[in-house]
Write a protein that holds these residues in place. Structure first.
Motif, PDB file in Angstrom:
ATOM      1  N   GLN A   6      -8.748  -5.164  16.252  1.00 55.83           N
ATOM      2  CA  GLN A   6      -8.034  -5.664  17.422  1.00 55.83           C
ATOM      3  C   GLN A   6      -8.680  -6.912  18.016  1.00 55.83           C
ATOM      4  O   GLN A   6      -7.987  -7.865  18.352  1.00 55.83           O
ATOM      5  CB  GLN A   6      -7.961  -4.547  18.487  1.00 55.83           C
ATOM      6  CG  GLN A   6      -7.186  -4.898  19.728  1.00 55.83           C
ATOM      7  CD  GLN A   6      -5.686  -4.725  19.562  1.00 55.83           C
ATOM      8  OE1 GLN A   6      -5.207  -4.591  18.453  1.00 55.83           O
ATOM      9  NE2 GLN A   6      -4.970  -4.726  20.671  1.00 55.83           N
ATOM     10  N   LYS A   7     -10.005  -6.916  18.117  1.00 47.76           N
ATOM     11  CA  LYS A   7     -10.687  -8.010  18.817  1.00 47.76           C
ATOM     12  C   LYS A   7     -11.759  -8.650  17.937  1.00 47.76           C
ATOM     13  O   LYS A   7     -12.229  -8.052  16.964  1.00 47.76           O
ATOM     14  CB  LYS A   7     -11.340  -7.485  20.110  1.00 47.76           C
ATOM     15  CG  LYS A   7     -10.375  -7.003  21.168  1.00 47.76           C
ATOM     16  CD  LYS A   7     -11.132  -6.464  22.373  1.00 47.76           C
ATOM     17  CE  LYS A   7     -10.188  -6.030  23.482  1.00 47.76           C
ATOM     18  NZ  LYS A   7      -9.495  -7.159  24.118  1.00 47.76           N
ATOM     19  N   GLY A   8     -12.102  -9.880  18.293  1.00 41.72           N
ATOM     20  CA  GLY A   8     -13.262 -10.522  17.678  1.00 41.72           C
ATOM     21  C   GLY A   8     -12.972 -11.378  16.464  1.00 41.72           C
ATOM     22  O   GLY A   8     -13.874 -12.059  15.976  1.00 41.72           O
ATOM     23  N   THR A   9     -11.748 -11.407  15.991  1.00 44.72           N
ATOM     24  CA  THR A   9     -11.474 -12.203  14.783  1.00 44.72           C
ATOM     25  C   THR A   9     -10.962 -13.601  15.119  1.00 44.72           C
ATOM     26  O   THR A   9     -10.926 -14.473  14.246  1.00 44.72           O
ATOM     27  CB  THR A   9     -10.421 -11.505  13.895  1.00 44.72           C
ATOM     28  OG1 THR A   9      -9.176 -11.457  14.596  1.00 44.72           O
ATOM     29  CG2 THR A   9     -10.856 -10.104  13.542  1.00 44.72           C
ATOM     30  N   GLY A  10     -10.511 -13.811  16.349  1.00 42.09           N
ATOM     31  CA  GLY A  10      -9.939 -15.100  16.722  1.00 42.09           C
ATOM     32  C   GLY A  10      -8.463 -15.197  16.382  1.00 42.09           C
ATOM     33  O   GLY A  10      -7.813 -16.197  16.683  1.00 42.09           O
TER      34      GLY A  10
END
Length: 211
Positions: free
Chosen positions: A67-71
């Motif tokens: 969900q988060k942190g990949t950009g």
């Protein structure tokens, strides 16, 4: 009573025919004609089109990335509508397009269509189209003599010889009286009735009137 020309199979006028005013001189109701034509065309639709929604497309069971942190934007499935090979938003499904029309409106529309052809001088009556065998050449000559390029020909009963003579002529549609419909009448420039067809139409519609 309205009068129209009576022609023979050679295309020569042999007299006039008096038509029943309650059928062929009916007040034209364009609204009723429009509604009946819309219903006729809708009722011809098969309604078999179908596409898959995101719930029906194969695959996409795993979340493509965290969900988060990949950009990247958050995604829950590779079968969402915005993905290639994804499902279709509001996918069409098989349905019935049929529209019900009251019998009264159908009769008003038919009488209006017949009357409009008389008013426009686009209705012709043929004494008979009886043939010993199918002969397209005879039918082509008849249409040429009547100066007709696009016409609906209506007979009292099924006449295979006449039908086979007309079926390959561009712009000509041939139907027995019990298959006549308002869309075909309006679509064709000319309406050609045999005397038998006139009698049957008057039998069906002359006794009926608006109360």
């Amino acid at each position: 009573m309205p009068k129209v020309g009576l022609y023979n199979i050679e295309g020569s006028q042999v007299g006039d025919v008096e038509l029943n005013a309650s059928v062929f001189e009916f007040p034209v109701n364009e609204a009723a004609m429009h509604q009946v034509i819309v219903a006729l065309l809708a009722n011809k639709r098969q309604g078999t089109q179908s596409a898959k929604t995101r719930a029906e497309v194969r695959g996409g069971g795993i979340k493509p990335w965290r969900q988060k942190g990949t950009g990247r934007a958050r995604q829950g499935s590779t079968r969402s509508p915005q993905w290639a090979h994804g499902g279709i938003v509001f996918a069409p499904k098989p349905r019935d397009y049929r529209i019900a029309i009251p019998k009264t409106m159908k009769r008003v529309a038919m009488k209006s269509a017949l009357s409009s052809k008389v008013a426009e001088a686009n209705l012709l009556v043929i004494d008979s189209l009886a043939m010993d065998a199918p002969k397209t050449k005879t039918m082509v000559a008849l249409m040429a003599a009547l100066s007709v390029k696009k016409a609906l020909i209506v007979t009292g009963d099924v006449d295979m010889n006449a039908y086979k003579s007309a079926r390959n002529i561009e712009g000509i549609t041939f139907v027995p009286c019990n298959n006549i419909n308002i869309y075909d009448i309006v679509k064709h420039e000319k309406l050609i009735l045999t005397q038998d067809a006139v009698k049957k139409l008057e039998e069906v519609y002359a006794e009926w009137h608006l109360s």
